[in-house]
Design a protein around this motif. Structure first.
Motif, PDB file in Angstrom:
ATOM      1  N   LEU A 277       0.827  -1.206   0.000  1.00  0.00           N
ATOM      2  CA  LEU A 277       0.000   0.000   0.000  1.00  0.00           C
ATOM      3  C   LEU A 277       0.858   1.252   0.000  1.00  0.00           C
ATOM      4  CD1 LEU A 277      -2.641   1.676   0.441  1.00  0.00           C
ATOM      5  CD2 LEU A 277      -2.243   1.356   2.900  1.00  0.00           C
ATOM      6  N   LEU A 278       0.526   2.160  -0.917  1.00  0.00           N
ATOM      7  CA  LEU A 278       1.051   3.521  -0.939  1.00  0.00           C
ATOM      8  C   LEU A 278      -0.124   4.468  -1.108  1.00  0.00           C
ATOM      9  CD1 LEU A 278       3.973   2.913  -3.445  1.00  0.00           C
ATOM     10  CD2 LEU A 278       4.275   3.406  -1.005  1.00  0.00           C
ATOM     11  N   ARG A 279       0.076   5.728  -0.776  1.00  0.00           N
ATOM     12  CA  ARG A 279      -0.912   6.762  -1.061  1.00  0.00           C
ATOM     13  C   ARG A 279      -0.427   7.581  -2.256  1.00  0.00           C
ATOM     14  NH1 ARG A 279      -5.664   5.195   1.150  1.00  0.00           N
ATOM     15  NH2 ARG A 279      -5.474   4.777   3.390  1.00  0.00           N
ATOM     16  N   PRO A 280      -1.347   8.129  -3.059  1.00  0.00           N
ATOM     17  CA  PRO A 280      -0.938   8.835  -4.283  1.00  0.00           C
ATOM     18  C   PRO A 280       0.036   9.983  -4.049  1.00  0.00           C
ATOM     19  CG  PRO A 280      -3.284   8.402  -4.338  1.00  0.00           C
ATOM     20  CD  PRO A 280      -2.816   8.016  -2.968  1.00  0.00           C
ATOM     21  N   GLU A 281      -0.019  10.621  -2.869  1.00  0.00           N
ATOM     22  CA  GLU A 281       0.906  11.724  -2.607  1.00  0.00           C
ATOM     23  C   GLU A 281       2.335  11.252  -2.339  1.00  0.00           C
ATOM     24  OE1 GLU A 281      -1.532  10.965   1.198  1.00  0.00           O
ATOM     25  OE2 GLU A 281      -1.893  11.095  -0.968  1.00  0.00           O
ATOM     26  N   GLN A 282       2.520   9.919  -2.161  1.00  0.00           N
ATOM     27  CA  GLN A 282       3.874   9.391  -1.984  1.00  0.00           C
ATOM     28  C   GLN A 282       4.604   9.185  -3.315  1.00  0.00           C
ATOM     29  OE1 GLN A 282       2.407   6.163   1.117  1.00  0.00           O
ATOM     30  NE2 GLN A 282       4.638   6.314   1.191  1.00  0.00           N
ATOM     31  N   LEU A 283       3.881   9.280  -4.420  1.00  0.00           N
ATOM     32  CA  LEU A 283       4.486   9.084  -5.741  1.00  0.00           C
ATOM     33  C   LEU A 283       4.896  10.431  -6.330  1.00  0.00           C
ATOM     34  CD1 LEU A 283       3.153   6.349  -5.188  1.00  0.00           C
ATOM     35  CD2 LEU A 283       2.436   6.277  -7.565  1.00  0.00           C
ATOM     36  N   ARG A 284       6.020  10.445  -7.015  1.00  0.00           N
ATOM     37  CA  ARG A 284       6.524  11.657  -7.643  1.00  0.00           C
ATOM     38  C   ARG A 284       6.792  11.391  -9.128  1.00  0.00           C
ATOM     39  NH1 ARG A 284       5.101  13.112  -3.378  1.00  0.00           N
ATOM     40  NH2 ARG A 284       6.226  14.280  -1.751  1.00  0.00           N
ATOM     41  N   LEU A 285       6.400  12.350  -9.955  1.00  0.00           N
ATOM     42  CA  LEU A 285       6.714  12.260 -11.379  1.00  0.00           C
ATOM     43  C   LEU A 285       8.122  12.785 -11.624  1.00  0.00           C
ATOM     44  CD1 LEU A 285       3.374  13.550 -12.967  1.00  0.00           C
ATOM     45  CD2 LEU A 285       4.051  11.187 -12.509  1.00  0.00           C
TER      46      LEU A 285
END
Length: 348
Positions: A277-285
């Motif tokens: 599980l991750l939250r979308p704010e943990q991903l970076r483009l």
């Protein structure tokens, strides 16, 4: 303290229509708990059992050690010292604001009733509104009057039944803050029934997520969001990125996924596959070619304060959502890199 204890409460509407199924919940005195769940999970039935409008089939309800409901015991609603703020206020249209607030103050001398009414109206920011009629108020003002009416008799517990549904989004935020401040000022224990995840996370001291008549998880808003008990809770409470992952040996604190090898919040219990599980704010483009994973942008949804960028990641069947704050520099069809910040949670 007026702590609320619900132990093993069950309630059904027939042999094949069990709504609450041995539900347990404890709310410390003075805290506000949000009961969050999808339609049909038993939220409203639970509230009606606490209020005394329904008799539980099994289990007990106590407030501050006082038994409200148990096998062989069922106090009527008027004897429970429980205040209720219903949907859309439900004010008496033929009574003034002051008389609405004073409605439950029977038995007090007139001067005390007037003083308590003025105190409660001042607490909810409506001092000087006592002579107005309900139809002269906005929806948010009516909800604050309903809260003042519920708090006026000094209840041990206040129940809020989705009280902000009829308000527009801009007004809702302000009324939530006013309600929260009023509850804190009086020290009353509160239970907010809602299906709005943002409302539960932003207002409550505790969030109880109900599924199929039981509490699936009860914890602080931060823990429920960051460390959900299972993947269902993760999907229900906010946006979730769930990836197939493989943990290493016992004690290993990483998992291998399509987004790279990710650190885990807690060491794995042993090797095996699971959902990470991750939250979308943990991903970076990141620029293509400069990150552990790459994919193709398929959609960009702009919300003003942020945007959700959907990316089909190479080697991953389901697309992932990336929450972006500030200007969005990518467009559908563009290649992009993705990196992960923070730690993940592994659900075997």
């Amino acid at each position: 303290m007026n702590d609320l204890r619900i132990t093993g409460v069950s309630k059904g509407y027939g042999p094949d229509a069990k709504v609450l199924d041995g539900l347990d919940l404890r709310v410390p005195g003075g805290a506000l708990a949000a009961v969050l769940g999808p339609s049909g999970c038993g939220k409203t039935t639970l509230l009606r059992v606490i209020a005394g409008f329904l008799r539980a089939d099994a289990g007990s309800v106590t407030v501050g050690g006082r038994v409200l409901s148990a096998p062989g015991t069922h106090l009527p609603p008027e004897s429970r010292r429980v205040g209720i703020v219903p949907q859309e206020g439900a004010l008496f249209p033929h009574l003034s604001v002051a008389r609405n607030v004073a409605f439950g103050l029977t038995g007090l001398p007139r001067a005390e009733r007037r003083a308590r009414t003025e105190e409660m109206l001042g607490l909810v920011g409506l001092g000087g509104y006592g002579d107005r009629m309900p139809h002269e108020l906005s929806g948010g003002q009516q909800q604050r009057v309903a809260l003042a009416r519920a708090l006026a008799p000094r209840p041990a517990l206040v129940l809020l039944d989705e009280p902000f549904n009829a308000l527009d989004s801009a007004l809702r935020t302000g009324v939530r803050a006013d309600v929260r401040a009023a509850l804190r000022a009086t020290g009353a224990t509160g239970v907010l029934v809602t299906h709005d995840q943002q409302e539960a996370l932003s207002m409550a001291d505790l969030v109880a997520v109900v599924r199929d008549g039981r509490v699936a998880q009860c914890d602080t808003p931060q823990e429920v969001y960051r460390r959900p008990a299972d993947t269902w809770v993760a999907r229900f409470v906010g946006d979730a990125v769930l990836l197939p992952g493989t943990a290493g040996a016992t004690g290993d604190d990483t998992a291998t996924t399509a987004l790279g090898r990710l650190p885990l919040a807690a060491p794995a219990g042993g090797p095996g596959d699971g959902s990470v599980l991750l939250r979308p704010e943990q991903l970076r483009l990141r620029p293509a070619g400069s990150a552990p994973a790459e994919g193709t942008v398929t959609d960009v949804a702009y919300y003003g304060h942020d945007a959700m960028v959907t990316v089909t990641v190479d080697g991953l069947a389901a697309p992932v959502g990336v929450r972006v704050t500030g200007p969005v520099s990518v467009r559908p069809g563009q290649r992009t890199g993705i990196e992960v910040t923070g730690d993940a949670t592994l659900h075997p």
